[in-house]
Design an enzyme around this catalytic site. Structure first.
Site, PDB file in Angstrom:
ATOM      1  N   GLU A 431      -1.473  -1.355   3.842  1.00 52.58           N
ATOM      2  CA  GLU A 431      -1.667  -1.263   2.391  1.00 52.58           C
ATOM      3  C   GLU A 431      -0.986  -2.379   1.610  1.00 52.58           C
ATOM      4  O   GLU A 431      -0.524  -2.172   0.486  1.00 52.58           O
ATOM      5  CB  GLU A 431      -1.205   0.105   1.882  1.00 52.58           C
ATOM      6  CG  GLU A 431      -2.035   1.248   2.451  1.00 52.58           C
ATOM      7  CD  GLU A 431      -1.732   2.593   1.814  1.00 52.58           C
ATOM      8  OE1 GLU A 431      -0.674   2.727   1.156  1.00 52.58           O
ATOM      9  OE2 GLU A 431      -2.541   3.528   1.975  1.00 52.58           O
ATOM     10  N   GLU A 534      -6.317   5.220   7.908  1.00 49.29           N
ATOM     11  CA  GLU A 534      -5.512   6.302   7.338  1.00 49.29           C
ATOM     12  C   GLU A 534      -6.447   7.188   6.537  1.00 49.29           C
ATOM     13  O   GLU A 534      -7.172   6.697   5.665  1.00 49.29           O
ATOM     14  CB  GLU A 534      -4.387   5.741   6.470  1.00 49.29           C
ATOM     15  CG  GLU A 534      -3.405   6.780   5.981  1.00 49.29           C
ATOM     16  CD  GLU A 534      -2.212   6.126   5.292  1.00 49.29           C
ATOM     17  OE1 GLU A 534      -1.660   5.151   5.849  1.00 49.29           O
ATOM     18  OE2 GLU A 534      -1.849   6.584   4.194  1.00 49.29           O
TER      19      GLU A 534
END
Length: 806
Positions: A431, A534
């Protein structure tokens, strides 16, 4: 009694091997260096590195050690790290080297964080990253008599992570003795050139480190043995370069009729590589070896050993609730075994390299691993301090040492872990492309993703185009060490990253929580290999994988509950796990098993009948209500149909599996007794069943252990304490306060109730049960003998169990 805390289509053919049975350095004679350390917290003195520094009043302890977990949870601290503190700590160890080896090294598996290591007052080195393993050569500053090793750990910027990290020397430490010429650190590596049913050809690369000109003839011999100890392949090579410095040699091993490592039968060979000088063995590296093939394809997904499959993965942080960051091997094994039991076949190391023992266990148990380098690049992310996504964030982190260290950190991760069979992906970051946290791009104006974006384009924020350039650098670091596996990154803002070079820099592109982009991006970028790096644990996120051949898998957030990334007080963690803090299967874990398990699965949970058709995948298996209350019973099963029985009579007619929700349900009036669901095939044959019973009032405690005999060498047992009624039925509404006392050669490591909102003292020997259960960790202390563990609670009959340390 107080507890003493110690505690992209790419055909990839490869061989994996775990590290030596001692330290994971691939050379020398390594011994644990954990005992008899001294520790002082928050009294930072520059003189503490000195040999003559007075440390007589310092606390004595053994490593590994996490000082944060020893403190009280406090609402004045940051939610991101679980309302626990950091600080600055010093460790010192007085020692004498008793062997005559030419060189000695100190190897740390992990120190959180910003460590400085001194030997006899001389700086050996600094390592700011708290998750990587590192080693220093002590030889130049080592005395023949007493020596003092001092380690400064600076976690004063304690809210520097989005989750709990722990503080201190929280993994094992090793001392390594070696000759002047030896294998280099992480210098022995293996990969398969080819594998088929009749033969596997392996390449062995061995890097030799020579501190002086080598004398005579240097040779390297590699030998592979099967699980029965039979030699199946041998190869020998000469080291031509005898000059001071490092040199590499390659050997070929031919294995006839190779046995393959796979998830159901993770077969491991053993490889021994020796370094000989004039015919005499001077160094040796041992490992276990697994053989398997990996293949990624933009349309078909992923194949292990030529078989296309779905990766059913979970993300895992490194703590274990009450134990903090010091997690014994037995605890990890139980956790991984329970995850595999519910159908998990892959682990994502979120979001940094973890302890070597975790990779060992994944090799042995048959679990794929995505290894991951970092959660932050050159700019800091938001760190929430008053609750997850609540209030004003802080911006501490690892960004300040990124430019100096990231390439070495990534390289060291790959060098350390490249010989693990389980590792099938290298992730260069998680991320780091989060929109406006910190990077931004004009494409954000008018764009949406299934995560908060913190607004549209911010021209004052760092330019998102930077991430593509960094990704190319880091991917090159990986490929310089290991070309046999795919490189990936977990993208949080793919809508923005698609405008950069990031997706092209990696072989396989991970999408975090953006399942709605799969079809669109597959059409736009037909050569891109996509998967869920994820994901939420809901059924729709799974169907986005199951129903699309080109999506090879997903990694659920998370495998277990973890500390930090907490909600507003009271909250120890985010509480998203399929397993709880004690690694027991939660209701959502049973639901996941109904989707993923290849074995018959049935589970029932209950709650008061709601308004409308609310179907929960988090329903606890409780059967205690007021007589006549209308109760919704939900069944998680992989059977085609199921029925419900109360005291042997059908109270819920046979219902077909609901493909849309994955849940069968009945609304029935409560009546005490035994409630049982039977998962059946199309003909009505029972495939699996699950029952729950009404309980009376708490009457007694009952204790069971996962083992009755333990090694004396710091072996850990899991003791499950249950609150039961007079008939021995577990009182699942029981929350009694339970006290633990231990007699004999063992100590209490901690009591784990697995209640996320219980913010009480976790450092003492009593704790409240949760859902009628409490987990006790008991660890041996080195001596043989009988261990008596007693559990008591006011007004309840106590329970006692005996263990044997031998």
């Amino acid at each position: 009694m107080k507890i003493l805390k110690k505690a992209a289509s790419i055909l990839l053919l490869l061989l994996g091997a775990i590290h030596p049975l001692t330290a994971q350095v691939s050379f020398g004679n390594a011994s644990l260096f954990n005992n008899n350390w001294l520790f002082e917290l928050d009294k930072d003195s520059a003189d503490a590195k000195s040999v003559t520094f007075n440390d007589k009043d310092w606390r004595k302890l053994d490593l590994p050690h996490d000082w944060s977990i020893e403190h009280q949870l406090s609402p004045s601290l940051a939610s991101c790290t679980g309302y626990l503190p950091g600080g600055i700590g010093w460790y010192r160890k007085h020692f004498t080297v008793k062997d005559n080896a030419a060189r000695h090294y100190i190897y740390f598996e992990g120190v959180y964080n910003r460590s400085e290591v001194y030997l006899n007052g001389k700086l050996l080195g600094k390592r700011p990253n708290g998750f990587v393993s590192f080693m220093y050569d002590m030889t130049p500053y080592l005395n023949k008599g007493e020596n003092v090793l001092a380690v400064r750990v600076d976690h004063s910027r304690y809210a520097d992570s989005r989750w709990y990290t722990g503080s201190g020397i929280y993994r094992d430490v090793w001392i390594v003795s070696a000759p002047q010429t030896h294998f280099a650190q992480w210098g022995v590596a293996w990969n398969a050139i080819s594998i088929n049913d009749k033969r596997a050809v392996l390449n062995v690369e061995a890097e030799v480190e020579k501190h002086d000109q080598a004398n005579g003839k240097l040779e390297i011999v590699s030998q592979l043995t099967d699980a029965n100890g039979k030699v199946v392949a041998t190869s020998k090579a000469s080291v031509a370069d005898l000059k001071k410095g490092n040199s590499k040699s390659n050997l070929k091993l031919n294995v006839k009729n190779p046995k393959i490592w796979d998830l159901k039968a993770p077969y491991l060979y053993r490889l021994t590589t020796k370094l000989l000088e004039n015919g005499k063995v001077i160094d040796q590296s041992e490992s276990t070896v697994g053989l398997r093939t990996l293949k990624f394809d933009a349309n078909k997904g992923f194949a292990l050993n030529g078989k296309w499959m779905k990766v059913k993965g979970v993300c895992l942080h490194h703590d274990a609730g009450v134990l903090g960051a010091v997690v014994p091997k037995e605890v990890w094994k139980r956790r991984l075994t329970n995850l595999k039991e519910i159908g998990v076949n892959a682990i994502r190391m979120s979001h940094n390299p973890q302890a070597p023992v975790v990779y060992d266990l994944c090799d042995e148990l048959g679990l794929l691993v995505m290894d991951e380098a970092s959660d932050e690049w050159e700019f800091p992310k938001r760190k929430w301090v008053k609750g997850w996504n609540v209030g004003t964030p802080s911006f501490d982190g690892s960004y300040d040492f990124f430019e100096e260290w990231i390439e070495r950190d990534v390289t060291d991760m790959v060098r350390r872990d490249r010989n693990h069979t389980s590792v099938f992906l290298w992730s260069i970051g998680n991320e780091v492309d989060y929109p406006n946290d910190p990077y931004s791009h004009p494409v954000l104006n008018g764009s949406t993703i299934s995560q908060p974006m913190f607004g549209g384009y911010d021209p004052k924020a760092p330019d998102a185009m930077r991430i593509g350039k960094i990704a190319k650098r880091l991917a090159a670091c990986v490929k310089a060490v290991d070309k046999s596996r795919a490189v990936t990154g977990a993208l949080a803002g793919v809508v923005m990253s698609n405008e950069t070079e990031y997706p092209q820099a990696v072989d396989v592109v991970g999408y975090n929580y953006t399942e709605d982009r799969y079809d669109q991006d597959h059409a736009t970028y037909p050569k891109r290999v996509i998967y869920g790096s994820e994901n939420r644990s809901d059924i729709d996120a799974w169907y986005a994988v199951k129903k699309k051949d080109f999506i090879f898998g997903q990694f659920i957030w998370t495998g277990t509950d973890y500390l930090g990334e907490s909600g507003s007080w009271p909250s120890r963690g985010l509480y998203t796990g399929l397993l709880d803090f004690g690694s027991f299967i939660k209701p959502r874990g049973h639901f996941r098993a109904s989707l993923w398990s290849e074995k018959p699965v049935t589970y029932i949970g209950t709650y008061n009948k709601p308004q409308g058709k609310y179907l929960s995948a988090d329903a606890w298996d409780i059967w205690n209500y007021n007589e006549g209350d209308m109760i919704r019973v939900v069944c998680y099963t992989n059977a085609p149909q199921a029925r419900l029985l109360l005291n042997g009579k059908v109270v819920g007619e046979m219902k077909a599996y609901d493909e849309k929700s994955g849940i069968i349900y009945w609304d029935i009036p409560y009546s005490a007794g035994e409630l049982k669901a039977e998962g059946c095939d199309a003909s009505g044959k029972v495939l699996s069943k699950y029952s729950i019973k009404s309980s009376g009032l708490p009457y007694a405690l009952r204790v069971t252990a996962d083992k009755s005999k333990l090694s004396t060498n710091l072996a850990t047992a899991h003791l499950t304490v249950e609150v039961v009624d007079e008939n021995g039925v577990v009182v699942k509404l029981g929350d009694n306060d339970i006290t633990c006392t231990v007699e004999g050669p063992a100590r209490l490591l901690g009591l784990e109730g697995s209640n996320n909102s219980d913010m009480s003292d976790y450092t003492d020997n009593h704790h409240r049960a949760f859902h009628g259960r409490l987990l006790s960790y008991i660890q041996t202390t080195g001596n043989k003998g009988t261990i008596k563990v007693k559990f008591s609670s006011p007004l309840l009959k106590s329970a006692e169990i005996e263990l044997l340390a031998e």
